[in-house]
Scaffold this motif. Structure first.
Motif, PDB file in Angstrom:
ATOM      1  N   ALA A 287       1.027  -0.913  -0.098  1.00  0.00           N
ATOM      2  CA  ALA A 287      -0.196  -0.191  -0.347  1.00  0.00           C
ATOM      3  C   ALA A 287       0.978   1.441   0.314  1.00  0.00           C
ATOM      4  CB  ALA A 287      -0.817   0.223   1.072  1.00  0.00           C
TER       5      ALA A 287
ATOM      6  N   GLU B 290      -1.803   6.090   1.072  1.00  0.00           N
ATOM      7  CA  GLU B 290      -3.181   6.839   1.247  1.00  0.00           C
ATOM      8  C   GLU B 290      -3.832   5.252   0.729  1.00  0.00           C
ATOM      9  OE1 GLU B 290      -1.690   8.542  -2.550  1.00  0.00           O
ATOM     10  OE2 GLU B 290      -0.916   9.836  -0.004  1.00  0.00           O
TER      11      GLU B 290
ATOM     12  N   HIS C 158      -3.438   2.750  -0.890  1.00  0.00           N
ATOM     13  CA  HIS C 158      -4.098   2.445  -2.488  1.00  0.00           C
ATOM     14  C   HIS C 158      -3.283   1.104  -2.441  1.00  0.00           C
ATOM     15  CE1 HIS C 158      -4.721   1.417  -6.549  1.00  0.00           C
ATOM     16  NE2 HIS C 158      -3.336   0.956  -6.798  1.00  0.00           N
TER      17      HIS C 158
ATOM     18  N   ARG D 197      -1.444   2.785 -11.111  1.00  0.00           N
ATOM     19  CA  ARG D 197      -2.170   3.669 -12.045  1.00  0.00           C
ATOM     20  C   ARG D 197      -2.271   3.878 -12.801  1.00  0.00           C
ATOM     21  NH1 ARG D 197      -3.097   5.471  -5.839  1.00  0.00           N
ATOM     22  NH2 ARG D 197      -0.822   5.012  -6.743  1.00  0.00           N
TER      23      ARG D 197
ATOM     24  N   SER E  11       2.482   7.776  -6.302  1.00  0.00           N
ATOM     25  CA  SER E  11       1.457   7.731  -6.485  1.00  0.00           C
ATOM     26  C   SER E  11       2.826   8.028  -7.965  1.00  0.00           C
ATOM     27  CB  SER E  11       0.614   8.148  -6.264  1.00  0.00           C
ATOM     28  OG  SER E  11       0.804   9.831  -6.062  1.00  0.00           O
TER      29      SER E  11
END
Length: 167
Positions: free
Chosen positions: A119, A122, A124, A129, A148
């Motif tokens: 993860a 956040e 995720h 992504r 990210s």
């Protein structure tokens, strides 16, 4: 599809961009920032920050590992030679690049099978992504951080995580 989340990503075989093995086992004992990269993405300028990290920390046992991927709007369409030339000529990239792979879906490379279960800040987990998602692997081969795609390579949290792993 089974995942090998938790297993060291450095135990996976992957090809080098221009042939042969990228030999991830050579990074045992090093801190590695694994990043899926693309040459024709709005985030492509992150290559500059990645290269600065490489230059700043390489002598302390750190490397960036770029993993070209063409799964996001076809933003890495080039051949191995074109990718190498672009990275070198445009951004002065000196860090290693692997073969072009898929990071999501049925043909997801085993390297990413071992990464996607971790993860980010956040929370995720799962599929990558976009281009330039970053995973920090510690000296012991475990994933210690995920960032990210929009997080700049030289962001304070990325640099702090790298420095914490380098000791």
């Amino acid at each position: 599809m089974t995942t090998d989340a938790g297993a060291s990503p450095l135990g996976v075989e992957i090809g080098a961009l221009q042939g042969g093995s990228a030999g991830l086992s050579q990074y045992d004992g090093k801190v590695v920032l694994i990043v899926n990269v693309a040459s024709k993405c709005g985030l492509t300028p992150q290559y500059s920050g990645l290269e600065r990290l490489q230059e700043r920390y390489a002598e302390k046992g750190f490397t960036v590992l770029g993993v070209p991927c063409n799964q996001f709007l076809g933003q890495e369409p080039g051949t191995a030679e074109e990718i190498a030339e672009f990275c070198s000529a445009t951004y002065g990239v000196t860090f290693p690049l692997t073969e072009k792979v898929e990071v999501n879906g049925e043909a997801r490379h085993p390297l990413y099978e071992r990464l996607v279960g971790f993860a980010d800040g956040e929370g995720h987990t799962g599929d990558i992504r976009w281009n330039f998602e970053k995973f920090l692997v510690g000296r012991d081969g475990t994933v210690v951080a995920r960032f990210s795609p929009q997080t700049e390579p030289e962001a304070a949290d990325v640099v702090a995580a790298i420095e914490a792993q380098l000791g």
